[in-house]
Write a protein that holds these residues in place. Sequence first.
Motif, short mmCIF file in Angstrom:
data_model
loop_
_atom_site.label_atom_id
_atom_site.label_comp_id
_atom_site.label_asym_id
_atom_site.label_seq_id
_atom_site.Cartn_x
_atom_site.Cartn_y
_atom_site.Cartn_z
N ALA A 11 6.99 -0.93 7.54
CA ALA A 11 5.77 -0.12 7.68
C ALA A 11 6.09 1.33 7.99
O ALA A 11 6.97 1.63 8.80
N GLY A 12 5.37 2.26 7.35
CA GLY A 12 5.56 3.69 7.60
C GLY A 12 4.36 4.30 8.29
O GLY A 12 3.36 3.64 8.60
N LYS A 13 4.45 5.61 8.54
CA LYS A 13 3.34 6.33 9.15
C LYS A 13 3.37 7.78 8.70
O LYS A 13 4.38 8.27 8.16
N GLY A 14 2.26 8.49 8.92
CA GLY A 14 2.18 9.88 8.51
C GLY A 14 0.96 10.57 9.08
O GLY A 14 0.06 9.93 9.64
N SER A 15 0.93 11.88 8.93
CA SER A 15 -0.20 12.68 9.40
C SER A 15 -0.29 13.93 8.56
O SER A 15 0.66 14.29 7.85
N ALA A 16 -1.42 14.61 8.64
CA ALA A 16 -1.61 15.84 7.86
C ALA A 16 -2.64 16.72 8.52
O ALA A 16 -3.62 16.24 9.11
N VAL A 17 -2.42 18.02 8.41
CA VAL A 17 -3.39 19.04 8.81
C VAL A 17 -3.75 19.84 7.57
O VAL A 17 -2.86 20.31 6.85
N LEU A 27 4.94 10.93 -5.41
CA LEU A 27 6.10 10.70 -4.58
C LEU A 27 5.81 10.96 -3.11
O LEU A 27 6.63 10.65 -2.24
N LEU A 28 4.65 11.54 -2.84
CA LEU A 28 4.28 11.92 -1.48
C LEU A 28 3.23 10.93 -0.97
O LEU A 28 2.02 11.13 -1.11
N ARG A 29 3.69 9.84 -0.36
CA ARG A 29 2.84 8.76 0.09
C ARG A 29 3.37 8.19 1.41
O ARG A 29 4.55 8.35 1.74
N VAL A 30 2.47 7.52 2.13
CA VAL A 30 2.88 6.71 3.27
C VAL A 30 2.87 5.26 2.81
O VAL A 30 1.85 4.76 2.32
N SER A 31 4.00 4.56 2.96
CA SER A 31 4.19 3.27 2.32
C SER A 31 4.32 2.13 3.32
O SER A 31 4.81 2.31 4.45
N THR A 32 3.90 0.94 2.89
CA THR A 32 4.10 -0.28 3.67
C THR A 32 5.38 -0.98 3.28
O THR A 32 5.80 -1.91 3.96
N GLY A 33 5.99 -0.57 2.16
CA GLY A 33 7.03 -1.37 1.56
C GLY A 33 6.39 -2.50 0.77
O GLY A 33 5.18 -2.75 0.86
N ARG A 83 0.84 -1.19 0.00
CA ARG A 83 0.00 0.00 0.00
C ARG A 83 0.88 1.25 0.00
O ARG A 83 1.88 1.32 0.73
N ASN A 84 0.48 2.24 -0.83
CA ASN A 84 1.10 3.57 -0.84
C ASN A 84 -0.04 4.56 -0.78
O ASN A 84 -0.70 4.84 -1.78
N THR A 85 -0.28 5.10 0.40
CA THR A 85 -1.50 5.85 0.67
C THR A 85 -1.26 7.36 0.60
O THR A 85 -0.27 7.87 1.16
N VAL A 86 -2.17 8.05 -0.04
CA VAL A 86 -2.11 9.52 -0.18
C VAL A 86 -2.08 10.17 1.20
O VAL A 86 -2.85 9.82 2.08
N ILE A 87 -1.21 11.15 1.37
CA ILE A 87 -1.17 11.90 2.63
C ILE A 87 -1.11 13.41 2.41
O ILE A 87 -1.57 14.18 3.25
N GLY A 88 -0.57 13.89 1.30
CA GLY A 88 -0.44 15.33 1.09
C GLY A 88 -0.95 15.78 -0.26
O GLY A 88 -0.43 16.73 -0.84
N THR A 123 5.68 12.63 7.05
CA THR A 123 5.81 11.21 6.72
C THR A 123 7.03 10.63 7.41
O THR A 123 7.99 11.34 7.71
N GLU A 124 6.97 9.32 7.65
CA GLU A 124 8.11 8.58 8.19
C GLU A 124 8.08 7.19 7.58
O GLU A 124 7.51 6.25 8.13
N ASN A 125 8.68 7.09 6.40
CA ASN A 125 8.72 5.82 5.69
C ASN A 125 10.00 5.04 6.00
O ASN A 125 11.04 5.63 6.29
N ARG A 126 9.91 3.71 5.92
CA ARG A 126 11.07 2.84 6.17
C ARG A 126 11.48 2.08 4.93
O ARG A 126 12.34 1.21 5.00
N ALA A 127 10.83 2.39 3.82
CA ALA A 127 11.17 1.73 2.56
C ALA A 127 10.98 2.73 1.43
O ALA A 127 10.26 3.73 1.57
N GLY A 128 11.63 2.49 0.30
CA GLY A 128 11.50 3.37 -0.83
C GLY A 128 12.58 4.43 -0.88
O GLY A 128 13.56 4.40 -0.12
#
Length: 498
Positions: free
Chosen positions: A445-451, A336-342, A325-330, A474-479
């Motif tokens: 696994a990554g994580k992220g947030s947005a306002v 290129l701006l995604r939160v990824s699972t790898g 999964r590469n989920t929209v965050i911004g 964002t805080e991704n661990r892959a990619g």
Amino acid sequence: MKRLLCAGASVSALLLATPALAKNQQGDQAEILALLRAQASEIAALRARLEAVENKAPAAAPVMAASTPSAAPQRVAPASTVGHDSETVSFAPQIIPPSPAEQTVAQARAAAMNPSGVTTEWRGGLPIFHSADGKYTFKMRGRIINHVSSTFGSKYDARNITTTGARALRIGIEGAIGTHFFYQFENDFADNVSDVGTMFVGWRNDVGQISYDVRFGNMFNDRSFEGSSGSDAPPFLERNVVATSIIPQRGFYGIALMPRIFWKSGHASITLSGDNVDASQAVSDSRTVLARAHWNPLKTDRSMVHLGLWGFDEKLANGPGALTRNTVIGGRFNSLLRVSTGTLTGGTGTTGYGAEVGGYAGPLWVMGEAGERHARLSGGRDDLLTKAWSVSGGWFLTGDLPPYNPRLGTFAQPRVLRPVFDGGPGAIELLTRYENLDFSGVPTAGKGSAVTAGVNWYLDSVIRMQFNLIHWNTENRAGAFTGKDSGETVSGGIGVTF
């Protein structure tokens, strides 16, 4: 009239009897004249009553003429004002009336009443056609949503880009045959790819105070508040992370059988689906069972409380079983701006669930939703766990009510009180949202947030302009873009829904 004839006969008899009376009673003419005067008075009164009755006849003539073939077509009040959905007018005057494929039986029956010749009504930017006998209803439908997006502030220069894109380029049809059978079809041309979207046939009916329908075809999920709202309905340029991450692996669509029931204060649905209409036929489809229900415990003409629950279970088809999964965050249009699972393969299935709570009071609205998804991996590995939540709110400066649909428990297309094209200001909405997404359970696994802060300007019920300013983390661990990163994205868009 009969009494008038009897009175005339009485007068004639008296006149014939006059010579005999004069002969036998010698000068009793005064009594005879008095009787004649009384009869004449009664005749005059009867004549006045007859004229009064005849004078009313012309007023009734137009009613009779309206039923003749040459009369102009007479249409009843809009279907949304009758039947089980009378509460739609009382409690949701801020959304446009339902289209042929979303009407209740009562609304469809009302729309077919009193037709005389082919009739046409304009609603939501396009005409709706009704056949001469009221049996057939047909409407074109479409959607044009274009966005522009610019990202800056990232520590990775490759992420700081400006892009454009079409969120939706749809054309379709919908209609009904009689009051029970209905259908809808849409094709999307976004990203220069032709893709079948909504495509179904359905049957609807009423049982007492409960209405229901059953649909079969390629259908949009009934899952989460924003996840159940079409791309033209959410107030933000992109749905929140609950809608985009707590989702079956197949995505938003699937060939499905979906029965739904509706009551005055809510609805419930259950869906049994395979893959979407464009999936491969080389292997068995995945199987997904999904259910959702919403309830409005408080509902007035200017306020609403919304509660909702939903969940799904998905068994993936035999094969690679990719769970990446590469989920929209911004913003949607910066890939290129995604939160990824790898990269994840060997998935066997997913289970997800969530809750919704919110409502509105006058022009103010708030909505919160949260969900969790477990993606099962083969080989004894831990599940990929996804947690997401979002809180959002808005305020209509122009006093319009938020476009909430109480029948489906979703955002909807608004009915603007004072459109720009009628000399008004349109509807102006200020809004904000916080959302948080956390993948866990696997090393990548990554994580992220947005306002997000935004403003919407609805020129009328068809056209709207939107602006979003997003601060993301964002805080991704892959990619290519690992570690902590943050920045801003400015997005704008214009949408036309008809």
